[in-house]
Design an enzyme around this catalytic site. Structure first.
Site, mmCIF file in Angstrom:
data_model
loop_
_atom_site.group_PDB
_atom_site.id
_atom_site.type_symbol
_atom_site.label_atom_id
_atom_site.label_comp_id
_atom_site.label_asym_id
_atom_site.label_seq_id
_atom_site.Cartn_x
_atom_site.Cartn_y
_atom_site.Cartn_z
ATOM 1 N N CYS A 111 -16.361 -5.072 -9.297
ATOM 2 C CA CYS A 111 -15.393 -4.513 -10.248
ATOM 3 C C CYS A 111 -16.054 -3.718 -11.372
ATOM 4 O O CYS A 111 -15.661 -2.584 -11.680
ATOM 5 C CB CYS A 111 -14.490 -5.617 -10.802
ATOM 6 N N HIS A 159 -13.049 -10.006 -14.808
ATOM 7 C CA HIS A 159 -12.607 -8.903 -13.950
ATOM 8 C C HIS A 159 -12.237 -7.710 -14.820
ATOM 9 O O HIS A 159 -11.840 -7.868 -15.983
ATOM 10 C CB HIS A 159 -11.413 -9.323 -13.095
ATOM 11 N N HIS A 202 -9.134 -0.647 -9.085
ATOM 12 C CA HIS A 202 -10.161 -1.684 -9.247
ATOM 13 C C HIS A 202 -10.724 -2.096 -7.899
ATOM 14 O O HIS A 202 -10.167 -1.784 -6.842
ATOM 15 C CB HIS A 202 -9.581 -2.902 -9.982
#
Length: 352
Positions: free
Chosen positions: A267, A315, A327
């Site tokens: 990510c 994240h 993402h």
């Protein structure tokens, strides 16, 4: 009397043989009672399995951040050690040159009976010659003093460089240990999650995916229902547009922990690479991006900004407008577009 004793003995033997020959009686007398059967473990619902899998991947994401940070610090310290090593080599070469100069001066002084060249003119009886060369003597004394001072300074710098190199080497080794531990944690969590997934039937896996999608949809709908997008008309800057173009061009590429492109990403590897392509270097991990980049209110969000998720900042994704973000989700998934509010938002940061 003897006949009665024999009869009694015979009856006793017959009874004993009867008892020994009876298996039911033998088991009753000698076998230990069986322990009660353990109650069967209740079977997990698919929702419980989904949450467990999601939790394992979340833990893997946290460990991935730790791995990435240790790797970044290892690179920095390795580069610093190389730089210091070069400085040490240059310093030693400089000391050799200074020592050679000092040796030449000492040899000249020895040839002149222990006196430097300028001192010979101080001892002359010719006043004009004395005046002509007095300044040269002063210059020679200053040069000698400067030479010794430079030699001492260079030796001091070498000592400092060596100490710094030792410190950086210690940090380097510590970060290598952190990397190894984080890697072990990541692989263990991913293996546990995949084991749970492998135990599901194909129909259950399909249902699991639908449940994940429904959970994301509910979260996104609830987020939009707050009116968060009303008045949100922030326009992307030129760099922001570049970053968004780069990130969306990676759609379909797989998530791989520790990866920062070009074939796969985690990510924070995706967001770092996207802003790097736009000419703006940013930190490597989602936690460092959250900690070090300027924060903005969600109502001021614009395309190119980074949305940080979960309380531990484990994240991150890039806002691309219209309530959506791009993402790299997790192992087993590809870079994709999702609702910006489909997960728990911690905050928003702006790289520029």
């Amino acid at each position: 009397m003897n006949r009665r004793r024999h009869a009694t003995t015979a009856i006793t033997v017959v009874c004993a043989l009867t008892v020994l020959a009876s298996p039911a009686l033998t088991l009753t007398a000698t076998a230990a009672p069986l322990p009660p059967a353990a109650p069967a473990a209740p079977e997990k619902t698919l929702e419980e399995v989904r949450r467990e899998i999601d939790g394992l991947y979340r833990q893997a994401a946290v460990a991935t951040d730790a791995y990435n940070l240790a790797e970044e610090q290892t690179k920095e310290q390795s580069a610093e050690i190389v730089k210091l090593a070069r400085m040490i080599v240059a310093g030693r070469e400089k000391i050799d040159r200074l020592k050679a100069q000092a040796g030449a001066a000492a040899r000249a002084q020895y040839r002149n009976g222990g006196l430097p060249d300028g001192a010979q003119f101080v001892l002359t009886d010719d006043p004009q010659l004395f005046l002509d060369h007095a300044g040269r003597l002063k210059q020679g004394q200053k040069a000698t003093s400067d030479l010794l001072g430079e030699l001492n300074r260079t030796q001091g710098e070498l000592t400092l460089y060596a100490k710094d190199a030792g410190t950086n080497w210690t940090k380097l080794e510590a970060n290598r240990v952190k990397q190894a531990k984080a890697k072990k944690d990541i692989e263990a969590k991913i293996a546990a999650a995949r084991k749970l997934e492998s135990e599901l039937e194909a129909e259950e896996l399909a249902r699991l995916l639908r449940m994940e999608e429904q959970e994301r949809y509910r979260a996104q709908t609830a987020w939009l229902d707050t009116g968060v997008l009303k008045g949100l008309d922030g326009k992307a800057t030129a760099r922001g547009k570049q970053a968004v173009r780069y990130a969306t061009a990676q759609i379909g590429k797989p998530y791989v922990w520790g990866a920062e492109g070009p074939g796969s990403f985690d990510c924070s590897g995706l967001t770092q690479s996207a802003w790097g392509a736009a000419g703006r270097p940013i930190p490597r991990t989602s936690q460092e991006q959250w900690r070090l980049l300027p924060r903005v209110d969600i109502k001021d969000m614009r395309p190119g900004d980074l949305i940080v998720y979960f309380k531990d900042a484990s994240h991150i994704g890039m806002y691309i407008g219209d309530g959506a973000m791009v993402h790299a989700p997790r192992p087993g998934r590809n870079v994709t577009i999702a609702g910006a509010g489909s997960m728990e938002i911690l905050g928003v940061v702006r790289p520029e």
